[in-house]
Design a protein around this motif. Sequence first.
Motif, PDB file in Angstrom:
ATOM      1  N   TYR A  48       0.828  -1.213   0.000  1.00  0.00           N
ATOM      2  CA  TYR A  48       0.000   0.000   0.000  1.00  0.00           C
ATOM      3  C   TYR A  48       0.857   1.256   0.000  1.00  0.00           C
ATOM      4  CZ  TYR A  48      -4.111  -2.803   0.543  1.00  0.00           C
ATOM      5  OH  TYR A  48      -5.117  -3.687   0.304  1.00  0.00           O
ATOM      6  N   HIS A  49       0.562   2.151  -0.946  1.00  0.00           N
ATOM      7  CA  HIS A  49       1.238   3.444  -1.042  1.00  0.00           C
ATOM      8  C   HIS A  49       0.436   4.545  -0.357  1.00  0.00           C
ATOM      9  CE1 HIS A  49       4.279   2.042  -3.906  1.00  0.00           C
ATOM     10  NE2 HIS A  49       3.317   1.295  -4.400  1.00  0.00           N
ATOM     11  N   LYS A  50      -0.845   4.264  -0.094  1.00  0.00           N
ATOM     12  CA  LYS A  50      -1.730   5.239   0.538  1.00  0.00           C
ATOM     13  C   LYS A  50      -2.476   4.572   1.689  1.00  0.00           C
ATOM     14  CE  LYS A  50      -3.614   8.152  -2.850  1.00  0.00           C
ATOM     15  NZ  LYS A  50      -4.677   8.399  -3.820  1.00  0.00           N
ATOM     16  N   ALA A  51      -2.917   5.392   2.619  1.00  0.00           N
ATOM     17  CA  ALA A  51      -3.743   4.878   3.710  1.00  0.00           C
ATOM     18  C   ALA A  51      -5.124   4.518   3.161  1.00  0.00           C
ATOM     19  CB  ALA A  51      -3.874   5.927   4.808  1.00  0.00           C
ATOM     20  N   VAL A  52      -5.686   3.430   3.664  1.00  0.00           N
ATOM     21  CA  VAL A  52      -7.028   2.995   3.263  1.00  0.00           C
ATOM     22  C   VAL A  52      -7.739   2.522   4.527  1.00  0.00           C
ATOM     23  CG1 VAL A  52      -8.392   1.453   1.803  1.00  0.00           C
ATOM     24  CG2 VAL A  52      -6.131   2.201   1.027  1.00  0.00           C
ATOM     25  N   ARG A  53      -8.971   3.004   4.699  1.00  0.00           N
ATOM     26  CA  ARG A  53      -9.761   2.573   5.857  1.00  0.00           C
ATOM     27  C   ARG A  53     -10.373   1.200   5.583  1.00  0.00           C
ATOM     28  NH1 ARG A  53     -13.899   7.335   6.620  1.00  0.00           N
ATOM     29  NH2 ARG A  53     -14.280   6.578   4.515  1.00  0.00           N
ATOM     30  N   ALA A  54     -10.439   0.384   6.617  1.00  0.00           N
ATOM     31  CA  ALA A  54     -11.037  -0.953   6.497  1.00  0.00           C
ATOM     32  C   ALA A  54     -12.463  -0.856   5.974  1.00  0.00           C
ATOM     33  CB  ALA A  54     -11.008  -1.666   7.845  1.00  0.00           C
ATOM     34  N   GLU A  55     -13.210   0.141   6.415  1.00  0.00           N
ATOM     35  CA  GLU A  55     -14.601   0.274   5.966  1.00  0.00           C
ATOM     36  C   GLU A  55     -14.676   0.534   4.461  1.00  0.00           C
ATOM     37  OE1 GLU A  55     -16.310   4.565   6.966  1.00  0.00           O
ATOM     38  OE2 GLU A  55     -15.190   3.759   8.661  1.00  0.00           O
ATOM     39  N   ASP A  56     -13.680   1.211   3.903  1.00  0.00           N
ATOM     40  CA  ASP A  56     -13.658   1.436   2.454  1.00  0.00           C
ATOM     41  C   ASP A  56     -13.334   0.149   1.697  1.00  0.00           C
ATOM     42  OD1 ASP A  56     -14.297   4.142   2.748  1.00  0.00           O
ATOM     43  OD2 ASP A  56     -12.180   4.700   2.935  1.00  0.00           O
ATOM     44  N   LEU A  57     -12.457  -0.687   2.255  1.00  0.00           N
ATOM     45  CA  LEU A  57     -12.160  -1.977   1.632  1.00  0.00           C
ATOM     46  C   LEU A  57     -13.389  -2.884   1.673  1.00  0.00           C
ATOM     47  CD1 LEU A  57      -8.617  -2.506   3.166  1.00  0.00           C
ATOM     48  CD2 LEU A  57      -9.132  -2.013   0.770  1.00  0.00           C
ATOM     49  N   ARG A  58     -14.113  -2.849   2.780  1.00  0.00           N
ATOM     50  CA  ARG A  58     -15.347  -3.648   2.890  1.00  0.00           C
ATOM     51  C   ARG A  58     -16.387  -3.185   1.870  1.00  0.00           C
ATOM     52  NH1 ARG A  58     -14.351  -2.483   8.635  1.00  0.00           N
ATOM     53  NH2 ARG A  58     -13.172  -4.265   9.398  1.00  0.00           N
ATOM     54  N   TRP A  59     -16.547  -1.873   1.775  1.00  0.00           N
ATOM     55  CA  TRP A  59     -17.497  -1.303   0.817  1.00  0.00           C
ATOM     56  C   TRP A  59     -17.139  -1.734  -0.601  1.00  0.00           C
ATOM     57  CZ3 TRP A  59     -16.419   2.064  -3.181  1.00  0.00           C
ATOM     58  CH2 TRP A  59     -17.521   2.564  -3.853  1.00  0.00           C
ATOM     59  N   ALA A  60     -15.859  -1.608  -0.966  1.00  0.00           N
ATOM     60  CA  ALA A  60     -15.420  -1.963  -2.315  1.00  0.00           C
ATOM     61  C   ALA A  60     -15.661  -3.436  -2.609  1.00  0.00           C
ATOM     62  CB  ALA A  60     -13.938  -1.619  -2.484  1.00  0.00           C
ATOM     63  N   MET A 119     -25.491 -18.514   2.803  1.00  0.00           N
ATOM     64  CA  MET A 119     -24.160 -19.023   3.126  1.00  0.00           C
ATOM     65  C   MET A 119     -23.072 -18.192   2.437  1.00  0.00           C
ATOM     66  SD  MET A 119     -22.121 -22.707   2.988  1.00  0.00           S
ATOM     67  CE  MET A 119     -23.319 -23.648   2.267  1.00  0.00           C
ATOM     68  N   MET A 120     -23.315 -17.785   1.199  1.00  0.00           N
ATOM     69  CA  MET A 120     -22.341 -16.953   0.484  1.00  0.00           C
ATOM     70  C   MET A 120     -22.217 -15.579   1.144  1.00  0.00           C
ATOM     71  SD  MET A 120     -22.569 -17.066  -3.576  1.00  0.00           S
ATOM     72  CE  MET A 120     -21.124 -17.422  -4.469  1.00  0.00           C
ATOM     73  N   GLN A 121     -23.334 -14.999   1.525  1.00  0.00           N
ATOM     74  CA  GLN A 121     -23.311 -13.706   2.205  1.00  0.00           C
ATOM     75  C   GLN A 121     -22.506 -13.804   3.505  1.00  0.00           C
ATOM     76  OE1 GLN A 121     -27.117 -11.691   2.647  1.00  0.00           O
ATOM     77  NE2 GLN A 121     -27.895 -12.834   0.888  1.00  0.00           N
ATOM     78  N   GLN A 122     -22.684 -14.901   4.225  1.00  0.00           N
ATOM     79  CA  GLN A 122     -21.956 -15.092   5.481  1.00  0.00           C
ATOM     80  C   GLN A 122     -20.454 -15.224   5.241  1.00  0.00           C
ATOM     81  OE1 GLN A 122     -24.139 -18.508   6.875  1.00  0.00           O
ATOM     82  NE2 GLN A 122     -25.510 -17.265   8.131  1.00  0.00           N
ATOM     83  N   GLN A 123     -20.073 -15.933   4.175  1.00  0.00           N
ATOM     84  CA  GLN A 123     -18.646 -16.094   3.860  1.00  0.00           C
ATOM     85  C   GLN A 123     -18.018 -14.754   3.470  1.00  0.00           C
ATOM     86  OE1 GLN A 123     -16.669 -18.811   4.295  1.00  0.00           O
ATOM     87  NE2 GLN A 123     -18.466 -19.659   5.291  1.00  0.00           N
ATOM     88  N   ILE A 124     -18.735 -13.961   2.692  1.00  0.00           N
ATOM     89  CA  ILE A 124     -18.232 -12.639   2.304  1.00  0.00           C
ATOM     90  C   ILE A 124     -18.116 -11.756   3.535  1.00  0.00           C
ATOM     91  CG2 ILE A 124     -18.754 -10.539   0.993  1.00  0.00           C
ATOM     92  CD1 ILE A 124     -20.042 -12.468  -1.126  1.00  0.00           C
ATOM     93  N   SER A 125     -19.080 -11.848   4.421  1.00  0.00           N
ATOM     94  CA  SER A 125     -19.041 -11.073   5.659  1.00  0.00           C
ATOM     95  C   SER A 125     -17.832 -11.461   6.513  1.00  0.00           C
ATOM     96  CB  SER A 125     -20.334 -11.278   6.443  1.00  0.00           C
ATOM     97  OG  SER A 125     -20.314 -10.541   7.629  1.00  0.00           O
ATOM     98  N   LYS A 126     -17.561 -12.758   6.629  1.00  0.00           N
ATOM     99  CA  LYS A 126     -16.383 -13.223   7.373  1.00  0.00           C
ATOM    100  C   LYS A 126     -15.101 -12.679   6.744  1.00  0.00           C
ATOM    101  CE  LYS A 126     -18.113 -17.587   9.233  1.00  0.00           C
ATOM    102  NZ  LYS A 126     -17.950 -19.044   9.195  1.00  0.00           N
ATOM    103  N   PHE A 127     -15.046 -12.720   5.409  1.00  0.00           N
ATOM    104  CA  PHE A 127     -13.886 -12.189   4.683  1.00  0.00           C
ATOM    105  C   PHE A 127     -13.735 -10.698   4.974  1.00  0.00           C
ATOM    106  CE2 PHE A 127     -12.141 -10.080   0.942  1.00  0.00           C
ATOM    107  CZ  PHE A 127     -10.952 -10.761   0.769  1.00  0.00           C
ATOM    108  N   ASN A 128     -14.826  -9.952   4.873  1.00  0.00           N
ATOM    109  CA  ASN A 128     -14.777  -8.513   5.109  1.00  0.00           C
ATOM    110  C   ASN A 128     -14.351  -8.169   6.529  1.00  0.00           C
ATOM    111  OD1 ASN A 128     -15.180  -7.280   2.675  1.00  0.00           O
ATOM    112  ND2 ASN A 128     -17.361  -6.932   2.951  1.00  0.00           N
ATOM    113  N   ASP A 129     -14.697  -9.016   7.482  1.00  0.00           N
ATOM    114  CA  ASP A 129     -14.304  -8.769   8.872  1.00  0.00           C
ATOM    115  C   ASP A 129     -12.791  -8.827   9.066  1.00  0.00           C
ATOM    116  OD1 ASP A 129     -16.939  -8.429   9.643  1.00  0.00           O
ATOM    117  OD2 ASP A 129     -17.143 -10.460  10.468  1.00  0.00           O
TER     118      ASP A 129
END
Length: 86
Positions: free
Chosen positions: A31-43, A64-74
């Motif tokens: 990373y060359h720039k700061a990025v907030r976790a919430e922005d990575l989750r949104w993206a 089940m897919m939504q739950q897996q994506i949520s776990k990943f985003n966490d």
Amino acid sequence: ADDNAILSYDGDDGSSSSTNASSPVALEIYYHKAVRAEDLRWATLVYVEKNLRDSKSYSDLPLMMQQQISKFNDLYQNVKPGDRYL
């Protein structure tokens, strides 16, 4: 570092030159720039939806897919210049 992203994998023979699909793969992002976790989750959610067919939304995915994506985003954390994700 000069590298923005490094893709590496180990071949069955222990070399790093094999492209065998069964070989473990790692992607390291610098990373060359700061990025907030919430922005990575949104993206993540935006681009999951962009890859769905027939104008479906995230909420149309199986639970089940939504739950897996949520776990990943966490797993996302705030990053600052110089940080690396592996």
